[in-house]
Design an enzyme around this catalytic site. Structure first.
Site, PDB file in Angstrom:
ATOM      1  N   CYS A 177      67.373   2.048  20.528  1.00  0.00           N
ATOM      2  CA  CYS A 177      67.461   1.918  19.071  1.00  0.00           C
ATOM      3  C   CYS A 177      68.557   0.920  18.659  1.00  0.00           C
ATOM      4  CB  CYS A 177      67.640   3.295  18.453  1.00  0.00           C
ATOM      5  SG  CYS A 177      67.058   3.349  16.761  1.00  0.00           S
ATOM      6  N   HIS A 186      64.287   7.060  21.018  1.00  0.00           N
ATOM      7  CA  HIS A 186      65.461   7.787  21.527  1.00  0.00           C
ATOM      8  C   HIS A 186      65.120   8.775  22.644  1.00  0.00           C
ATOM      9  CE1 HIS A 186      68.498   6.747  18.457  1.00  0.00           C
ATOM     10  NE2 HIS A 186      67.459   6.605  17.665  1.00  0.00           N
ATOM     11  N   GLU A 209      66.956  10.057  24.711  1.00  0.00           N
ATOM     12  CA  GLU A 209      68.063  11.001  24.913  1.00  0.00           C
ATOM     13  C   GLU A 209      67.956  12.214  23.989  1.00  0.00           C
ATOM     14  OE1 GLU A 209      68.108   8.229  23.371  1.00  0.00           O
ATOM     15  OE2 GLU A 209      69.488   8.234  21.675  1.00  0.00           O
TER      16      GLU A 209
END
Ligand code: GLN
Length: 192
Positions: A78, A173, A175
């Site tokens: 991002c 994302h 994560e």
């Protein structure tokens, strides 16, 4: 033993270190140029790309990060993908390592955040097990040229991941999900 750095100037760097820990890879937070020594790769997290860029300038990290990226794997998620790019059509500090043009906040206000299942054939079991991608005020990769290649598109054709050698940019994302396949893919890239 593999050691991956996570740029910890701003943004969701802790989430990346948690995923790395969960897959048994050691990591180090990077705040200063000397923190890059001995690392096998670096993750630049999501957050606010202007802030990350300005802090990287303040900490004299721009040149050391460029040099690191010429020899090692870097993955930008991002805001990190924005920071890796050569061009965002705005005046802000960039590493300019990847031959991609990125448009910030490209998905508009109505869809500030969205999630979508994608087919990602290069991930483990990618043909059979869809990848759930999370987008938050996400950038779109507008063009991929030079040495960069397109890795992934949305069904409408928007480019959301690109690769250039061992440099990786994703608009979304990994994560923030339980699925650790993208992190494992990046760890492999650091060893390629
Ligand atoms: N919109 C942010 C930017 O332009 C990126 C958002 C994110 O990293 N989730 O920098």
């Amino acid at each position: 033993m593999i050691n991956i750095g996570v740029l910890a100037l701003q943004g969701d760097f802790h989430e990346h270190t948690k995923v790395l820990q969960s897959i048994g890879v050691s990591s180090r937070l990077v705040k200063l140029p000397r923190d890059l020594a001995g690392l096998d790769g670096l993750i630049i997290p999501g957050g606010e790309s202007t802030t990350i860029g300005k802090l990287a300038e303040d900490y004299d990290l721009i040149e050391p990060l460029r040099q690191f990226g010429q020899q090692h794997a870097i993955w930008g998620t991002c805001a990190g993908a924005i920071f890796l790019s050569k061009d965002v059509k705005r005046d802000q500090p960039l590493l300019r390592l990847m031959d991609i043009e990125v448009q910030r906040n490209a998905f508009g206000r109505q869809v500030d955040s969205f999630e979508i299942d994608l087919q990602v054939p290069f991930l483990e079991n990618g043909e059979s097990q869809p990848y759930h991608a999370v987008f938050i005020r996400a950038p779109m990769i507008k063009s991929v040229y030079g040495k960069a290649e397109i890795l992934l598109k949305l069904p409408d054709g928007a480019i959301v991941a690109a690769k250039q050698g061992r440099l990786l940019a994703t608009s979304f994302h990994p994560e923030l999900t339980e699925d650790d396949r993208f992190h494992r893919y990046f760890v492999e890239l650091t060893q390629s």
